[in-house]
Structure formats: structure tokens, C-alpha cells
Enzyme design. Structure first.
Site, PDB file in Angstrom:
ATOM      1  N   LYS A 198       3.844  16.260  -4.512  1.00 40.44           N
ATOM      2  CA  LYS A 198       2.825  15.214  -4.472  1.00 40.44           C
ATOM      3  C   LYS A 198       2.798  14.535  -3.104  1.00 40.44           C
ATOM      4  CE  LYS A 198       2.140  10.471  -5.291  1.00 40.44           C
ATOM      5  NZ  LYS A 198       2.810   9.303  -4.665  1.00 40.44           N
ATOM      6  N   ASN A 199       3.966  14.201  -2.558  1.00 43.76           N
ATOM      7  CA  ASN A 199       4.009  13.462  -1.309  1.00 43.76           C
ATOM      8  C   ASN A 199       3.590  14.302  -0.107  1.00 43.76           C
ATOM      9  OD1 ASN A 199       4.802  11.085  -2.571  1.00 43.76           O
ATOM     10  ND2 ASN A 199       6.981  11.500  -2.322  1.00 43.76           N
ATOM     11  N   ARG A 247      -1.957   4.782  -2.055  1.00 39.60           N
ATOM     12  CA  ARG A 247      -1.424   4.497  -0.729  1.00 39.60           C
ATOM     13  C   ARG A 247      -1.701   5.635   0.241  1.00 39.60           C
ATOM     14  NH1 ARG A 247       0.358  -0.185   1.810  1.00 39.60           N
ATOM     15  NH2 ARG A 247       2.068   0.244   3.241  1.00 39.60           N
ATOM     16  N   CYS A 303       0.922   2.181  -5.856  1.00 38.46           N
ATOM     17  CA  CYS A 303       1.888   1.419  -6.648  1.00 38.46           C
ATOM     18  C   CYS A 303       2.329   0.164  -5.907  1.00 38.46           C
ATOM     19  CB  CYS A 303       3.124   2.284  -6.952  1.00 38.46           C
ATOM     20  SG  CYS A 303       2.793   3.687  -8.033  1.00 38.46           S
ATOM     21  N   ARG A 312       5.103  -3.274   1.914  1.00 36.83           N
ATOM     22  CA  ARG A 312       4.952  -1.920   2.470  1.00 36.83           C
ATOM     23  C   ARG A 312       3.991  -2.000   3.655  1.00 36.83           C
ATOM     24  NH1 ARG A 312       3.448   1.908  -2.543  1.00 36.83           N
ATOM     25  NH2 ARG A 312       4.216   3.551  -1.208  1.00 36.83           N
ATOM     26  N   PRO A 313       4.429  -2.600   4.761  1.00 38.01           N
ATOM     27  CA  PRO A 313       3.516  -2.841   5.884  1.00 38.01           C
ATOM     28  C   PRO A 313       3.098  -1.550   6.566  1.00 38.01           C
ATOM     29  CG  PRO A 313       5.774  -3.313   6.537  1.00 38.01           C
ATOM     30  CD  PRO A 313       5.815  -3.010   5.071  1.00 38.01           C
ATOM     31  N   ILE A 314       1.871  -1.554   7.112  1.00 41.97           N
ATOM     32  CA  ILE A 314       1.444  -0.411   7.910  1.00 41.97           C
ATOM     33  C   ILE A 314       1.453  -0.769   9.392  1.00 41.97           C
ATOM     34  CG2 ILE A 314       0.057   0.544   6.029  1.00 41.97           C
ATOM     35  CD1 ILE A 314      -2.437  -0.376   7.618  1.00 41.97           C
ATOM     36  N   ASP A 339      12.568   7.314  -4.672  1.00 43.97           N
ATOM     37  CA  ASP A 339      11.695   7.729  -5.771  1.00 43.97           C
ATOM     38  C   ASP A 339      12.465   8.131  -7.024  1.00 43.97           C
ATOM     39  OD1 ASP A 339       9.393   7.208  -4.419  1.00 43.97           O
ATOM     40  OD2 ASP A 339       8.872   9.278  -3.989  1.00 43.97           O
ATOM     41  N   ILE A 397      14.966   0.576   0.350  1.00 43.07           N
ATOM     42  CA  ILE A 397      13.699   1.009   0.942  1.00 43.07           C
ATOM     43  C   ILE A 397      12.557   0.063   0.585  1.00 43.07           C
ATOM     44  CG2 ILE A 397      12.100   2.928   1.225  1.00 43.07           C
ATOM     45  CD1 ILE A 397      14.942   3.523   2.209  1.00 43.07           C
ATOM     46  N   ARG A 451      -0.767   9.971 -11.998  1.00 45.73           N
ATOM     47  CA  ARG A 451      -1.055   9.937 -10.566  1.00 45.73           C
ATOM     48  C   ARG A 451      -0.166  10.920  -9.803  1.00 45.73           C
ATOM     49  NH1 ARG A 451       0.379   5.183  -7.943  1.00 45.73           N
ATOM     50  NH2 ARG A 451      -0.263   6.437  -6.148  1.00 45.73           N
TER      51      ARG A 451
END
Length: 415
Positions: free
Chosen positions: A21-22, A91, A115, A120-122, A304, A326, A396
């Protein structure tokens, strides 16, 4: 949506792992970098993938998705503004930022969703884009990035962010000159995405290491690429095998070399493991040992799988703990497990479990993807009926999960 589960610890059988998935959620947006048709194989049929395919279709692509094979072909000029609000659903849609920036030199879209795992900064992504010469601005719910000319640069990440590493790869493959990404994340999914880009002609060195070098090219061509198996799905069913008291569970299509942290843990606490090629057989031990584990970037224990590992603690005599390093909000399953009678608590960034715990029936809520998987595993421990609400979050990221759990003997029904 909800599922009803009547617990049964005597699960056994064989399950085949789907595509990662990732990897898929980054590779699909990356497809816009090619100026020719391409094919991607072993694509998991999950909701996040369907959402990204829908976005591709809206921005000017024809797609065909069947039997885990995705064909992508551009049929119209790409509008640098992605107007679809579907990007808010996951995301991974933020990978369109790097891909559009690399291909078109500009992009405008809604900020991405997914989620709720806390902060969770970009900013790592955006700072990197600026190093390449881009200008970044926020306009309400939308983010706008443009660069008349992308130029290679040295980018030093403050944290080995998976998302930032991938996004900077996407932006830099068509930048002028050489880009160095230092302190890059080394997760297998980054290697997968990098190999996808290389199959389209990208000049990339150092994948899987903390320093990645990219020499920009003027164009990338089409390709036929196969996504690697999902190590998190494999880990999910291995943890289920550690919980189960049946004849054991065999996980097929697993990439063993990418799962060392989990496999070592399972062996250390007393599980029986047999590894043959890409198959892993697991059977629980008689007296599993309590354990302490800390989530870390790859090759450490994956965040995860953290929530799922705490479910395993429920059947072990003694105190076990999980330290989450994390994400700041990866404890959504704790209160749900308490509703089932679990002796579990959170102190700071650490979850403590005093086992073994006798679980009782309850109606609980899945707040995010891995929380959903953890609650299903916990439900196997309760002989009465458990109802899990909001189970659509599971769909998802897992392909055909209900059918796979049923194939192992679990009484589970989707409503």
C-alpha cells in the site's frame, strides 16, 4: 460500516500478501512524470488506490484497473490545479505535489488528509521544494507551489521522513543538475518508488541509503513495473499467527529480508517460525515472554505494526510495553481495548499492558487504518461477539481483508 466478529483463537491456514500500500500510493501519483503510457502490476485493490485512480482520471488520464494491473495513459493536457477534493481523503495524495512540480513546474491542490496520527508536518517536503527553487504559498485550504526552473541542490532533512524523501525524489528527477538528499529515509517503499522512477529512465543512486543522489533529466518514458509485497500486511498476519492457537498460519509472498525487526521479536518471545523462500510459517509458543519494543524508522520496528503488537501483549503473562517515537497520536486503539476489559494504559509516549487479559464483548470504534487491524486481532481473543464500527478505514489499506480473515477460520461479517 461495521463488522461483527465472534472470536476464535484456533485460526490456521495460508494467506497471500498483496502489493505494498505504501508503495502504491506514491507510485500512482509518480506516473504523471512519464510522457508515455505505463503499466503497474501487483497494485493492491484498496480504497486509497481507487481514490488516487479517480484523481488521475479527473486530471486528464485514462486508466484501466483489473486483477491488480493498472494501465495509465495521458489523454488530455494536465491542468496544474488539482480541483478534486478527494485529495483530502488520504495522506498519500501529497505525492502529487512533487510529481506535478517535477513535470509541470507548478501545482495547486487542497491539503491532503488520511488517518489522524497527530503532528504530521509537511514542512520537510516544502523546505526541500524551496531548496530546488520553488515558491510555496498557502491559500486557505489549498497549497500552491511553482518554480519557473527547478535546480538541483543539496537537501539536508532534519528527520528521515518517508514522505519527504519520496516527494523530493519526484520533484528532483526532472530538475536541472544534481540533487543530493541527505538523511533520507531508507524504508523499502522508498526503494520501490525509486526503482519505479529508474524504470522510467530516472538517474538515481543510493536508494536504501541515507544519501540519495539524483541527476535530473528532461523527460521520463513509460514502463512496466511490479510493486513489491506489503510488509505491513505480512506483519499483520504474522502477529495474528502469534495470537492464534490453531495449527499455524503461513504467510505467502512475504519479503523476509524487509521484516527482520518483527521476525526477531517473534522468535525472541517464543514463537515458532519456519522460513522457506518467500513463505513464513508461524505458530505460537506455550509461554510467550513479555517484551518491550520501540518503534523506529526502518530497519527498526515499524510504527505501522505498533498498535497490533500491543494486542499480542494481551495474551502474555507479565508487563509489556511499546514506545511510539514516530507519531504523536498512535494510541487510538487503547480506549477501545479498555472497553473490552484490557489492562492497558498510556504514559507519555509509551503503552503498557499487564497480561494476560480476559476480553469481553463490546462495541468499539476503529479510528484509523492500523487501529482497525489491531481491533480485529483483539476480537479474535473474545469468545463472544465484538462489533467494530467505522471499519471502512480498514479497507483503505488492506486488500480483501474480510475474505482473508475468513479463510483462516474467523467468524467475521461485514455490514
Amino acid at each position: 460500516m461495521r463488522v461483527r466478529i465472534r472470536g476464535n483463537r484456533r485460526l490456521e491456514g495460508t494467506v497471500k500478501v498483496s502489493g505494498a500500500k505504501n508503495s502504491a500510493v506514491a507510485i500512482i501519483p509518480a506516473a504523471v512524470l512519464a510522457d508515455e503510457p505505463l503499466t503497474v502490476r501487483n497494485v493492491p485493490d484498496i480504497q486509497d488506490v481507487r481514490t488516487l485512480i479517480g484523481i488521475l482520471q479527473e486530471i486528464g488520464y485514462h486508466t484501466s484497473f483489473r486483477d491488480n494491473v493498472l494501465h495509465i495513459r495521458q489523454i488530455a493536457e494536465i491542468n496544474p490545479e488539482i480541483k478534486s477534493e478527494d485529495v483530502k481523503k488520504l495522506r498519500g495524495s501529497y505525492y502529487f505535489l512533487g510529481a506535478f512540480l517535477g513535470r509541470l513546474g507548478r501545482v495547486k491542490m487542497f491539503t491532503s488528509g488520511g488517518c489522524n496520527l497527530g503532528h504530521r508536518p509537511i514542512n520537510f517536503h516544502l523546505d526541500g521544494f524551496r531548496k530546488l527553487g520553488a515558491e510555496v504559498s498557502e491559500e486557505g485550504e489549498k497549497i500552491s507551489i511553482q518554480a519557473p526552473k527547478l535546480e538541483g541542490s543539496r537537501i539536508d532533512l532534519d528527520f528521515p521522513s518517508v514522505g519527504a524523501t519520496i516527494n523530493l525524489l519526484l520533484a528532483s528527477v526532472m530538475a536541472e543538475g544534481e540533487t543530493t538528499i541527505n538523511n533520507a529515509a531508507i524504508e523499502p517503499e522508498i526503494v520501490d518508488v525509486g526503482n519505479f522512477l529508474k524504470s522510467m529512465g530516472a538517474d538515481i543512486e543510493g536508494l536504501g541509503s541515507p544519501e540519495i543522489k539524483v541527476k535530473g533529466l528532461k523527460r521520463l518514458h513509460g514502463t512496466d513495473f511490479t510493486i513489491s509485497p506489503d510488509r505491513i500486511e505480512a506483519g499483520t498476519f504474522l502477529l495474528l499467527g502469534a495470537l492464534s492457537e490453531g495449527g499455524g498460519i503461513t504467510v505467502r509472498n512475504a519479503e523476509v529480508g524487509k521484516m527482520t525487526a518483527l521476525l526477531n521479536l517473534l522468535q525472541e518471545i517464543g514463537c515458532r517460525l519456519e522460513i522457506k523462500g518467500n513463505e513464513i510459517f508461524i505458530q505460537t509458543g506455550k509461554n510467550l515472554k513479555p517484551f518491550r519494543v520501540t518503534t523506529k524508522p526502518y530497519p527498526g520496528f515499524p510504527t505501522d505494526l505498533g498498535q497490533l503488537a500491543t494486542v499480542l501483549m494481551l495474551v502474555i503473562d507479565g508487563t509489556s510495553s511499546l514506545k511510539e517515537t514516530i507519531f504523536s497520536n498512535r494510541f487510538s486503539h487503547v480506549n477501545e481495548l479498555k472497553k473490552m476489559g484490557a489492562d492497558i494504559r498510556v504514559e507519555g509516549d509509551t503503552i503498557f499492558v499487564n497480561g494476560p487479559c480476559a476480553l469481553k464483548k463490546a462495541t468499539i470504534v476503529a479510528h484509523d487504518l492500523r487501529c482497525a487491524a489491531a481491533l480485529i486481532l483483539a476480537s479474535t481473543l473474545c469468545p463472544e461477539e465484538t462489533v467494530i464500527e467505522n471499519i471502512e478505514v480498514l479497507l483503505r489499506g488492506y486488500e480483501n481483508p474480510i475474505q482473508k480473515f475468513k479463510s483462516l477460520g474467523l467468524d467475521i461479517e461485514l455490514e
